[in-house]
Write a protein that holds these residues in place. Structure first.
Motif, short mmCIF file in Angstrom:
data_model
loop_
_atom_site.label_atom_id
_atom_site.label_comp_id
_atom_site.label_asym_id
_atom_site.label_seq_id
_atom_site.Cartn_x
_atom_site.Cartn_y
_atom_site.Cartn_z
N ALA A 64 0.83 -1.20 0.00
CA ALA A 64 0.00 0.00 0.00
C ALA A 64 0.87 1.25 0.00
O ALA A 64 0.51 2.27 -0.60
N GLU A 65 2.03 1.18 0.64
CA GLU A 65 2.93 2.33 0.73
C GLU A 65 3.96 2.38 -0.39
O GLU A 65 4.32 3.47 -0.85
N HIS A 66 4.46 1.22 -0.83
CA HIS A 66 5.60 1.18 -1.75
C HIS A 66 5.32 0.47 -3.07
O HIS A 66 6.23 0.28 -3.86
N GLY A 67 4.08 0.06 -3.29
CA GLY A 67 3.75 -0.61 -4.54
C GLY A 67 4.55 -1.90 -4.73
O GLY A 67 4.75 -2.65 -3.79
N GLN A 68 5.02 -2.12 -5.95
CA GLN A 68 5.73 -3.34 -6.29
C GLN A 68 7.25 -3.24 -6.14
O GLN A 68 7.97 -4.14 -6.51
N ASP A 69 7.75 -2.13 -5.61
CA ASP A 69 9.19 -1.94 -5.42
C ASP A 69 9.72 -2.97 -4.43
O ASP A 69 9.34 -2.96 -3.26
N PRO A 70 10.59 -3.89 -4.87
CA PRO A 70 11.08 -4.92 -3.94
C PRO A 70 11.87 -4.33 -2.77
O PRO A 70 11.90 -4.90 -1.70
N TRP A 71 12.48 -3.17 -2.98
CA TRP A 71 13.25 -2.54 -1.90
C TRP A 71 12.34 -1.78 -0.94
O TRP A 71 12.79 -1.27 0.08
N GLY A 72 11.06 -1.72 -1.26
CA GLY A 72 10.09 -1.09 -0.36
C GLY A 72 10.03 -1.78 0.99
O GLY A 72 9.70 -1.15 2.00
N ARG A 73 10.35 -3.05 1.02
CA ARG A 73 10.33 -3.78 2.30
C ARG A 73 11.42 -3.27 3.23
O ARG A 73 11.20 -3.16 4.43
N VAL A 74 12.59 -2.97 2.68
CA VAL A 74 13.66 -2.40 3.50
C VAL A 74 13.24 -1.01 3.97
O VAL A 74 13.34 -0.68 5.16
N GLN A 75 12.76 -0.20 3.04
CA GLN A 75 12.36 1.16 3.39
C GLN A 75 11.23 1.16 4.41
O GLN A 75 11.20 2.01 5.31
N TRP A 76 10.29 0.25 4.31
CA TRP A 76 9.18 0.18 5.25
C TRP A 76 9.69 -0.04 6.67
O TRP A 76 9.26 0.64 7.60
N ILE A 77 10.62 -0.98 6.84
CA ILE A 77 11.18 -1.23 8.18
C ILE A 77 11.93 0.01 8.67
O ILE A 77 11.78 0.42 9.81
N LEU A 78 12.70 0.63 7.79
CA LEU A 78 13.46 1.82 8.20
C LEU A 78 12.54 2.96 8.62
O LEU A 78 12.86 3.70 9.56
N LEU A 79 11.40 3.10 7.96
CA LEU A 79 10.47 4.17 8.31
C LEU A 79 9.79 3.95 9.66
O LEU A 79 9.29 4.90 10.26
N LEU A 80 9.79 2.71 10.15
CA LEU A 80 9.23 2.43 11.47
C LEU A 80 10.14 2.93 12.59
O LEU A 80 9.69 3.20 13.70
N LEU A 81 11.43 3.04 12.28
CA LEU A 81 12.42 3.39 13.30
C LEU A 81 12.39 4.87 13.63
O LEU A 81 12.09 5.70 12.78
N PRO A 82 12.75 5.22 14.87
CA PRO A 82 12.82 6.64 15.23
C PRO A 82 13.95 7.34 14.48
O PRO A 82 14.89 6.70 14.01
N HIS A 83 13.86 8.66 14.39
CA HIS A 83 14.86 9.45 13.66
C HIS A 83 16.27 9.31 14.25
O HIS A 83 17.25 9.44 13.53
N ASN A 84 16.37 9.03 15.53
CA ASN A 84 17.68 8.88 16.17
C ASN A 84 18.08 7.41 16.31
O ASN A 84 18.82 7.04 17.22
N SER A 85 17.62 6.58 15.39
CA SER A 85 17.88 5.14 15.50
C SER A 85 19.37 4.81 15.49
O SER A 85 19.79 3.88 16.18
N ALA A 86 20.18 5.56 14.76
CA ALA A 86 21.63 5.28 14.74
C ALA A 86 22.21 5.41 16.15
O ALA A 86 22.99 4.55 16.58
N THR A 87 21.80 6.43 16.86
CA THR A 87 22.26 6.62 18.24
C THR A 87 21.75 5.50 19.13
O THR A 87 22.48 4.96 19.97
N LEU A 88 20.49 5.12 18.95
CA LEU A 88 19.90 4.06 19.76
C LEU A 88 20.56 2.71 19.49
O LEU A 88 20.80 1.93 20.42
N PHE A 89 20.86 2.42 18.22
CA PHE A 89 21.54 1.16 17.90
C PHE A 89 22.96 1.14 18.46
O PHE A 89 23.44 0.10 18.91
N THR A 90 23.63 2.28 18.46
CA THR A 90 24.96 2.36 19.08
C THR A 90 24.85 2.04 20.57
O THR A 90 25.66 1.27 21.11
#
Length: 149
Positions: A64-90
């Motif tokens: 519904a968000e990314h159509g048939q783009d196979p890389w939409g699955r990666v982007q979908w997961i990334l969009l769920l993460l908070p903006h400061n995810s790099a800091t949180l993962f560190t």
């Protein structure tokens, strides 16, 4: 040609808990286990906490968000993460957690090279993640998948 992309964000810790990860990221996982939880019906228990998010459990929302783009699955997961995810993962890594963004590329033939869009790589890096790519061919592995991109 890529037929399907399956993406998993996996976070494991030999200390801590999956509840801590959920609270820190503000994202509810598809699967979580705590250290000491029973594995199935047997006497074995988990010796790590596990926090997993799977793209294949959210195909309709992703399309519904990314159509048939196979890389939409990666982007979908990334969009769920908070903006400061790099800091949180560190922070999580410093606490002893292992974090993996695993991408399985499923094709109908044997392929050894793929092109990952630069935008996807930039988004993965900005989120503080490494991208683990695993090509899988349905000709050489007994795989079944329910949806085709």
């Amino acid at each position: 040609m890529i037929k399907n992309v399956q993406v998993e964000l996996n976070i494991y810790g030999q200390q801590g808990s999956s509840v801590h990860v959920t609270q820190l990221l503000g994202v509810t996982p598809d699967e979580q286990y705590e250290i000491g939880d029973l594995k199935g019906d047997g006497p074995r228990v988990f010796d790590v906490s596990i926090w997993n998010l799977f793209s294949n459990r959210h195909v309709d929302a992703i399309r519904a968000e990314h159509g048939q783009d196979p890389w939409g699955r990666v982007q979908w997961i990334l969009l769920l993460l908070p903006h400061n995810s790099a800091t949180l993962f560190t922070k999580l890594r410093l606490e002893g957690y292992l974090i993996t963004l695993a991408v399985s590329l499923i094709t109908d033939h044997e392929e050894t090279t793929f092109t990952v869009p630069a935008q996807v790589l930039q988004q993965v890096a900005a989120a503080g993640l490494d991208l683990e790519l695993t090509p899988r061919s349905t000709k050489h592995t007994q795989l079944s998948y329910h949806d085709v991109w």
